[in-house]
Design a protein around this motif. Structure first.
Motif, PDB file in Angstrom:
ATOM      1  N   GLU A  86      -4.695   1.637   9.752  1.00 55.82           N
ATOM      2  CA  GLU A  86      -6.257   0.827   9.549  1.00 55.82           C
ATOM      3  C   GLU A  86      -6.624  -0.484  10.894  1.00 55.82           C
ATOM      4  OE1 GLU A  86      -3.050   1.335   7.936  1.00 55.82           O
ATOM      5  OE2 GLU A  86      -4.484   2.630   6.961  1.00 55.82           O
ATOM      6  N   LYS A  88      -7.830   0.966  14.235  1.00 55.00           N
ATOM      7  CA  LYS A  88      -9.193   2.462  13.827  1.00 55.00           C
ATOM      8  C   LYS A  88     -10.692   1.051  14.419  1.00 55.00           C
ATOM      9  CE  LYS A  88     -12.003   4.482  10.072  1.00 55.00           C
ATOM     10  NZ  LYS A  88     -11.952   4.338   8.435  1.00 55.00           N
ATOM     11  N   PRO A  89     -10.756   0.237  13.383  1.00 56.84           N
ATOM     12  CA  PRO A  89     -12.156  -0.506  14.112  1.00 56.84           C
ATOM     13  C   PRO A  89     -12.233  -1.301  15.366  1.00 56.84           C
ATOM     14  CG  PRO A  89     -10.167  -1.908  12.286  1.00 56.84           C
ATOM     15  CD  PRO A  89      -9.269  -0.930  12.565  1.00 56.84           C
ATOM     16  N   GLU A 106     -13.474   2.064  17.253  1.00 57.99           N
ATOM     17  CA  GLU A 106     -15.036   2.089  16.443  1.00 57.99           C
ATOM     18  C   GLU A 106     -15.665   1.261  17.001  1.00 57.99           C
ATOM     19  OE1 GLU A 106     -14.307   4.184  11.752  1.00 57.99           O
ATOM     20  OE2 GLU A 106     -15.239   1.955  12.049  1.00 57.99           O
ATOM     21  N   ALA A 107     -15.430   0.195  16.834  1.00 55.11           N
ATOM     22  CA  ALA A 107     -15.892  -0.741  17.955  1.00 55.11           C
ATOM     23  C   ALA A 107     -15.982  -0.723  19.451  1.00 55.11           C
ATOM     24  CB  ALA A 107     -15.998  -2.315  17.337  1.00 55.11           C
TER      25      ALA A 107
END
Ligand SMILES: [Zn+2]
Length: 304
Positions: A185, A188-189, A192-193
């Motif tokens: 968690e 991942k962000p 992705e960014a």
């Protein structure tokens, strides 16, 4: 630009102001309130009787200065001092502390601290910048940064540190960012960014989170100990070098950083690292970023 060249290029406040106006409005001054293209230069006096150079919009009559609505907003510091601070911070590979900045330019610690944070705010990559492309390998790793230097290695010291994820293009740019843990968690962000989807190859450690986020055929996974012994090609040396350069900056200059400000320092570090081959234009890049960003009130910086 070093300080000697800077004082030759901008010997007076007027020279510095003219350069700032040209940097902010290369095609001519525009009203900051209504964007009208016709503005008259006017002069007024400030509270202490000093001369203020302003502009007045021909359409809405709004009066503004070259620093209105920028990171210089509301500052009473001479522009020549601001320019010297920007120059010192752009050139300092390992960063510069507020106390050093204050000593070199002649400012109180409090002023230097606020000046440094506003320049730091300008030294940030655009939010949508991604690392990697079809020809580039990106290395990813995590490290513990900051916290108490004493009691090194102890549980107390580790608990006061912040976990940081680093992405580094081989022979290219880096991105460092704090994360709360190594779980899916949290990572991942960031990926992705910051990681371009078409990146040629991604080298990571054995953390299984990466295998869930990166297609198997692109993900080369290394083992730190094994790499050192066998000089494995999957090494994450580039990102580890970036971590250690940043850690040395903390030890050498800042001594300790509050976790609240850590991301700001890391963004400044990455911005400068990513421009290490553009030394000739780095001052102008920082300056144009100073005038294209909005003010950073003191209250925002100390609100934690
Ligand atoms: Zn106007």
């Amino acid at each position: 630009m070093n300080l000697y060249s800077l004082t030759r290029r901008f010997p007076t406040e007027k020279d510095a102001l003219n350069h700032l106006v040209k940097t902010r409005w290369p095609k001519g001054v525009r009203c900051v309130a209504c964007d009208h293209g016709k503005c008259w230069p006017i002069e007024s006096t400030n509270k202490t009787g000093g001369l203020r150079r302003l502009f007045q919009c021909a359409s809405c009559k709004f009066q503004f200065s070259a620093t209105t609505g920028t990171l210089f907003h509301d500052s009473h510091l001479p522009l020549t001092k601001w320019f010297a601070a920007i120059s010192l911070m752009s050139d300092a590979k390992k960063g510069i502390s507020a106390s050093q900045l204050g000593l070199q330019i002649g400012m109180t610690y409090k002023t230097a601290w606020y000046v440094a944070h506003r320049i730091r705010e300008a030294m940030q990559e655009a939010k949508d910048i991604q690392l990697g492309d079809p020809d580039t390998t990106v290395e990813i790793d995590e490290a513990y940064i900051g916290g108490r230097l004493r009691l090194k290695g102890s549980k107390v010291a580790k608990a006061s540190k912040t976990m940081v994820i680093g992405l580094a293009e081989r022979n290219g740019r880096v991105h460092l960012e704090s994360i709360s843990n190594r779980q899916f968690e949290s990572i991942k962000p960031v990926l992705e960014a910051k990681l371009a989807e078409d990146t040629k190859e991604v080298v990571t450690d054995g953390n299984c989170t990466y295998s869930r986020l990166i297609p198997k055929e692109k993900n080369a996974r290394g083992n730190h100990g094994k790499e050192l012994r066998e000089r494995d090609w999957t090494t994450t040396q580039t990102v580890e070098n970036a971590f250690s350069l940043f850690k040395r900056a903390i030890v050498g200059n800042y001594h300790k950083l509050s976790p609240w400000h850590l991301d700001r320092y890391m963004r400044e570090f990455c911005w400068r690292y990513n421009r290490r081959c553009m030394q000739a234009s780095i001052f102008d890049m920082a300056l144009s970023s100073m005038v294209s960003r909005t003010p950073l009130p003191y209250k925002t910086l100390v609100a934690f």
